[in-house]
Design a protein around this motif. Structure first.
Motif, PDB file in Angstrom:
ATOM      1  N   LEU A 117      42.174  34.668  42.154  1.00 20.17           N
ATOM      2  CA  LEU A 117      41.111  34.485  41.162  1.00 20.17           C
ATOM      3  C   LEU A 117      41.450  33.351  40.189  1.00 20.17           C
ATOM      4  O   LEU A 117      40.587  32.546  39.831  1.00 20.17           O
ATOM      5  CB  LEU A 117      40.835  35.773  40.385  1.00 20.17           C
ATOM      6  N   LEU A 118      42.713  33.278  39.760  1.00 23.81           N
ATOM      7  CA  LEU A 118      43.112  32.195  38.849  1.00 23.81           C
ATOM      8  C   LEU A 118      42.821  30.839  39.495  1.00 23.81           C
ATOM      9  O   LEU A 118      42.313  29.920  38.851  1.00 23.81           O
ATOM     10  CB  LEU A 118      44.595  32.314  38.476  1.00 23.81           C
ATOM     11  N   ILE A 119      43.119  30.737  40.785  1.00 25.62           N
ATOM     12  CA  ILE A 119      42.852  29.488  41.507  1.00 25.62           C
ATOM     13  C   ILE A 119      41.342  29.226  41.567  1.00 25.62           C
ATOM     14  O   ILE A 119      40.879  28.135  41.237  1.00 25.62           O
ATOM     15  CB  ILE A 119      43.483  29.539  42.922  1.00 25.62           C
ATOM     16  N   ARG A 120      40.574  30.238  41.928  1.00 22.93           N
ATOM     17  CA  ARG A 120      39.114  30.055  42.061  1.00 22.93           C
ATOM     18  C   ARG A 120      38.437  29.767  40.717  1.00 22.93           C
ATOM     19  O   ARG A 120      37.328  29.254  40.675  1.00 22.93           O
ATOM     20  CB  ARG A 120      38.487  31.290  42.730  1.00 22.93           C
ATOM     21  N   SER A 121      39.102  30.125  39.600  1.00 26.78           N
ATOM     22  CA  SER A 121      38.503  29.889  38.283  1.00 26.78           C
ATOM     23  C   SER A 121      38.870  28.519  37.714  1.00 26.78           C
ATOM     24  O   SER A 121      38.329  28.117  36.682  1.00 26.78           O
ATOM     25  CB  SER A 121      38.987  30.959  37.299  1.00 26.78           C
ATOM     26  N   THR A 122      39.834  27.847  38.348  1.00 26.21           N
ATOM     27  CA  THR A 122      40.438  26.585  37.881  1.00 26.21           C
ATOM     28  C   THR A 122      41.464  26.776  36.752  1.00 26.21           C
ATOM     29  O   THR A 122      41.985  25.798  36.232  1.00 26.21           O
ATOM     30  CB  THR A 122      39.399  25.511  37.423  1.00 26.21           C
ATOM     31  N   LEU A 123      41.776  28.012  36.417  1.00 24.32           N
ATOM     32  CA  LEU A 123      42.759  28.257  35.362  1.00 24.32           C
ATOM     33  C   LEU A 123      44.197  28.157  35.900  1.00 24.32           C
ATOM     34  O   LEU A 123      45.153  28.132  35.138  1.00 24.32           O
ATOM     35  CB  LEU A 123      42.512  29.647  34.757  1.00 24.32           C
ATOM     36  N   ALA A 124      44.339  28.051  37.229  1.00 23.95           N
ATOM     37  CA  ALA A 124      45.663  28.109  37.864  1.00 23.95           C
ATOM     38  C   ALA A 124      46.643  27.069  37.339  1.00 23.95           C
ATOM     39  O   ALA A 124      47.833  27.356  37.193  1.00 23.95           O
ATOM     40  CB  ALA A 124      45.521  27.970  39.375  1.00 23.95           C
TER      41      ALA A 124
ATOM     42  N   ARG B 132      48.505  28.506  34.422  1.00 26.49           N
ATOM     43  CA  ARG B 132      49.117  29.818  34.559  1.00 26.49           C
ATOM     44  C   ARG B 132      50.192  29.750  35.647  1.00 26.49           C
ATOM     45  O   ARG B 132      50.093  28.919  36.546  1.00 26.49           O
ATOM     46  CB  ARG B 132      48.063  30.882  34.939  1.00 26.49           C
ATOM     47  N   PRO B 133      51.208  30.648  35.589  1.00 26.77           N
ATOM     48  CA  PRO B 133      52.343  30.522  36.528  1.00 26.77           C
ATOM     49  C   PRO B 133      52.029  31.074  37.918  1.00 26.77           C
ATOM     50  O   PRO B 133      52.651  32.039  38.372  1.00 26.77           O
ATOM     51  CB  PRO B 133      53.432  31.340  35.821  1.00 26.77           C
ATOM     52  N   VAL B 134      51.064  30.458  38.603  1.00 33.57           N
ATOM     53  CA  VAL B 134      50.623  31.022  39.887  1.00 33.57           C
ATOM     54  C   VAL B 134      51.679  30.948  40.989  1.00 33.57           C
ATOM     55  O   VAL B 134      51.594  31.691  41.967  1.00 33.57           O
ATOM     56  CB  VAL B 134      49.299  30.381  40.394  1.00 33.57           C
TER      57      VAL B 134
ATOM     58  N   ALA C 267      57.092  36.854  40.273  1.00 36.52           N
ATOM     59  CA  ALA C 267      57.614  37.833  39.311  1.00 36.52           C
ATOM     60  C   ALA C 267      56.842  37.765  37.993  1.00 36.52           C
ATOM     61  O   ALA C 267      56.571  38.793  37.360  1.00 36.52           O
ATOM     62  CB  ALA C 267      59.095  37.595  39.075  1.00 36.52           C
ATOM     63  N   ALA C 268      56.488  36.555  37.579  1.00 34.61           N
ATOM     64  CA  ALA C 268      55.728  36.408  36.330  1.00 34.61           C
ATOM     65  C   ALA C 268      54.347  37.051  36.474  1.00 34.61           C
ATOM     66  O   ALA C 268      53.907  37.801  35.597  1.00 34.61           O
ATOM     67  CB  ALA C 268      55.593  34.932  35.964  1.00 34.61           C
ATOM     68  N   LEU C 269      53.681  36.772  37.587  1.00 33.49           N
ATOM     69  CA  LEU C 269      52.347  37.360  37.787  1.00 33.49           C
ATOM     70  C   LEU C 269      52.427  38.887  37.841  1.00 33.49           C
ATOM     71  O   LEU C 269      51.575  39.589  37.285  1.00 33.49           O
ATOM     72  CB  LEU C 269      51.708  36.835  39.087  1.00 33.49           C
ATOM     73  N   LYS C 270      53.469  39.378  38.490  1.00 35.07           N
ATOM     74  CA  LYS C 270      53.658  40.829  38.588  1.00 35.07           C
ATOM     75  C   LYS C 270      53.831  41.431  37.191  1.00 35.07           C
ATOM     76  O   LYS C 270      53.217  42.445  36.848  1.00 35.07           O
ATOM     77  CB  LYS C 270      54.887  41.115  39.457  1.00 35.07           C
TER      78      LYS C 270
ATOM     79  N   PHE D  66      45.001  38.555  41.827  1.00 38.99           N
ATOM     80  CA  PHE D  66      45.053  37.881  40.533  1.00 38.99           C
ATOM     81  C   PHE D  66      45.254  36.376  40.727  1.00 38.99           C
ATOM     82  O   PHE D  66      44.524  35.544  40.177  1.00 38.99           O
ATOM     83  CB  PHE D  66      46.191  38.496  39.714  1.00 38.99           C
ATOM     84  N   ARG D  67      46.253  36.022  41.565  1.00 36.80           N
ATOM     85  CA  ARG D  67      46.548  34.614  41.813  1.00 36.80           C
ATOM     86  C   ARG D  67      45.325  33.904  42.391  1.00 36.80           C
ATOM     87  O   ARG D  67      44.945  32.824  41.956  1.00 36.80           O
ATOM     88  CB  ARG D  67      47.733  34.474  42.780  1.00 36.80           C
TER      89      ARG D  67
END
Ligand code: COA
Length: 129
Positions: free
Chosen positions: A18-25, A28-30, A34-37, A15-16
């Motif tokens: 993909l968020l980075i690769r999408s530029t949405l990171a 979002r709390p990458v 614990a938040a991502l979980k 998940f983390r």
């Protein structure tokens, strides 16, 4: 060929990444494991897009399936953007919901023009606290 799934679990690191690769990171709390979980554990709609073994898109939402669905994250790997994958992820989310169920979301600044293209209307009285 891109494959879509509505019942595949993903790991925090998938998940983390993909968020980075999408530029949405940056929005979002990458850095907060614990938040991502929690985001993955408590979402009850998770649609994923795959190119072979590679996760290339995700739509994550919280819903009662009948009345409302808060679509928290829509992200597509940068190298796969503008190929219809975001649109297909949203269609797959729609297919999980009863027809009258509303999808509600907040657009990131880079995507303010996007949602009107896929059929959303802007709401003039959305509130956030
Ligand atoms: C926004 C995002 C999810 C769109 O997914 P995508 O797979 O690239 O979009 P699609 O290919 O399904 O696009 C559908 C249409 O919207 C257009 N579009 C795509 N991204 C757009 C954008 N950021 N702004 C305006 N229009 C956009 C496409 O050109 C296409 O138009 P067409 O039907 O006339 O060809 C994806 O680009 C992304 O992950 N961006 C970074 C993260 C982000 O901002 N997410 C949204 C958080 S609210």
């Amino acid at each position: 060929v891109i494959r879509y799934s509505h019942d595949t679990q993903i790991t925090v690191s998938q998940f983390r990444d993909l968020l980075i690769r999408s530029t949405l990171a940056e929005r979002r709390p990458v850095g907060d494991e614990a938040a991502l979980k929690g985001m993955l554990q408590h979402a009850n709609v998770l649609v994923t897009a795959w190119d072979g073994p590679q996760l290339i898109g995700v739509a994550r939402g919280l819903t009662d399936f009948a009345y409302c669905c808060y679509l928290s994250d829509l992200a597509v790997d940068k190298t796969y953007q503008r190929q219809g994958i975001g649109r297909e992820l949203m269609e797959t989310v729609r297919g999980q919901l009863q027809p009258a169920c509303k999808i509600i979301l907040l657009a990131a600044p880079a995507a303010t023009e996007y949602y009107s293209k896929i059929g959303f209307t802007a709401h003039p009285s959305a509130w956030v606290k």
